[in-house]
Design a protein around this motif. Structure first.
Motif, PDB file in Angstrom:
ATOM      1  N   UNK A 176      41.938  39.613  53.422  1.00 31.32           N
ATOM      2  CA  UNK A 176      43.175  39.027  52.925  1.00 31.32           C
ATOM      3  C   UNK A 176      44.433  38.333  53.734  1.00 31.32           C
ATOM      4  N   UNK A 177      44.546  39.172  54.748  1.00 32.43           N
ATOM      5  CA  UNK A 177      45.377  38.938  55.892  1.00 32.43           C
ATOM      6  C   UNK A 177      44.957  37.534  56.425  1.00 32.43           C
ATOM      7  N   UNK A 178      44.022  37.546  56.789  1.00 30.27           N
ATOM      8  CA  UNK A 178      43.244  36.248  57.513  1.00 30.27           C
ATOM      9  C   UNK A 178      43.147  35.080  56.350  1.00 30.27           C
ATOM     10  N   UNK A 179      43.048  35.381  55.258  1.00 25.76           N
ATOM     11  CA  UNK A 179      43.265  34.309  54.225  1.00 25.76           C
ATOM     12  C   UNK A 179      44.715  33.786  54.009  1.00 25.76           C
ATOM     13  N   UNK A 180      45.734  34.804  53.932  1.00 22.71           N
ATOM     14  CA  UNK A 180      46.968  34.468  53.865  1.00 22.71           C
ATOM     15  C   UNK A 180      47.398  33.660  55.255  1.00 22.71           C
ATOM     16  N   UNK A 181      47.100  34.055  56.507  1.00 21.78           N
ATOM     17  CA  UNK A 181      47.275  33.487  57.787  1.00 21.78           C
ATOM     18  C   UNK A 181      46.976  31.902  57.471  1.00 21.78           C
ATOM     19  N   UNK A 182      45.913  31.773  57.361  1.00 25.39           N
ATOM     20  CA  UNK A 182      45.198  30.480  57.153  1.00 25.39           C
ATOM     21  C   UNK A 182      46.039  29.454  56.029  1.00 25.39           C
ATOM     22  N   UNK A 183      46.231  29.972  54.976  1.00 21.80           N
ATOM     23  CA  UNK A 183      47.049  29.340  54.286  1.00 21.80           C
ATOM     24  C   UNK A 183      48.653  29.022  54.646  1.00 21.80           C
ATOM     25  N   UNK A 184      49.089  29.688  55.212  1.00 22.57           N
ATOM     26  CA  UNK A 184      50.468  29.666  55.957  1.00 22.57           C
ATOM     27  C   UNK A 184      50.341  28.903  56.920  1.00 22.57           C
TER      28      UNK A 184
END
Length: 140
Positions: free
Chosen positions: A68-76
């Motif tokens: 989830x953190x990886x996904x949030x980072x990519x989105x950011x």
């Protein structure tokens, strides 16, 4: 379904009759239920099993959190990149607008200078004719 450790003969007879009526299976095709309780687990083994289960749950939660953190980072990063692109495009558009305005302003200044020069010439001519003496007019 039975709550006893094994099925009673009456239940087995009813199942056998129902199986014969349908013709799809026989009583021999079915497994007999085993509702007997498993042997009790010792407290130390129960604690060990709980620890293993908790460890697996923790590792699974940690893995999900990482994903989830990886996904949030990519989105950011994608959002920031899009924002930067929009700022660059807006800056270029603003620079073009300023250049266009400067050209229009320069044209307006040149037009105003010409008008002022013409008006100054008219004023000079009127002033020269006003301050000319009659004797100098006669000499001409």
């Amino acid at each position: 379904y039975t709550r006893t450790p094994t099925a009673s003969p009456a239940v087995l007879d009813r199942v056998a009759k129902a199986a014969d009526r349908t013709g799809l299976f026989t009583l021999a095709d079915l497994k007999t239920p085993d509702n007997s309780c498993p042997p009790e687990v010792k407290r130390s083994q129960a604690l060990l099993l709980r620890e293993k289960y908790a460890s697996k749950v923790f590792l699974t939660a940690e893995r999900e959190l990482q994903e989830e953190l990886t996904s949030v980072r990519k989105s950011a990063v994608n959002t920031a990149f899009k924002d930067v692109q929009e700022v660059v495009q807006a800056t270029a558009k603003l620079e073009r607008a300023v250049e266009d305005y400067e050209k229009i302003l320069a044209d307006d200044v040149r037009t105003a200078e010409r008008a002022i020069e013409k008006e100054a010439q008219v004023i000079e001519n009127e002033a020269a004719s006003f301050f000319t003496f009659p004797s100098s007019r006669a000499a001409k």
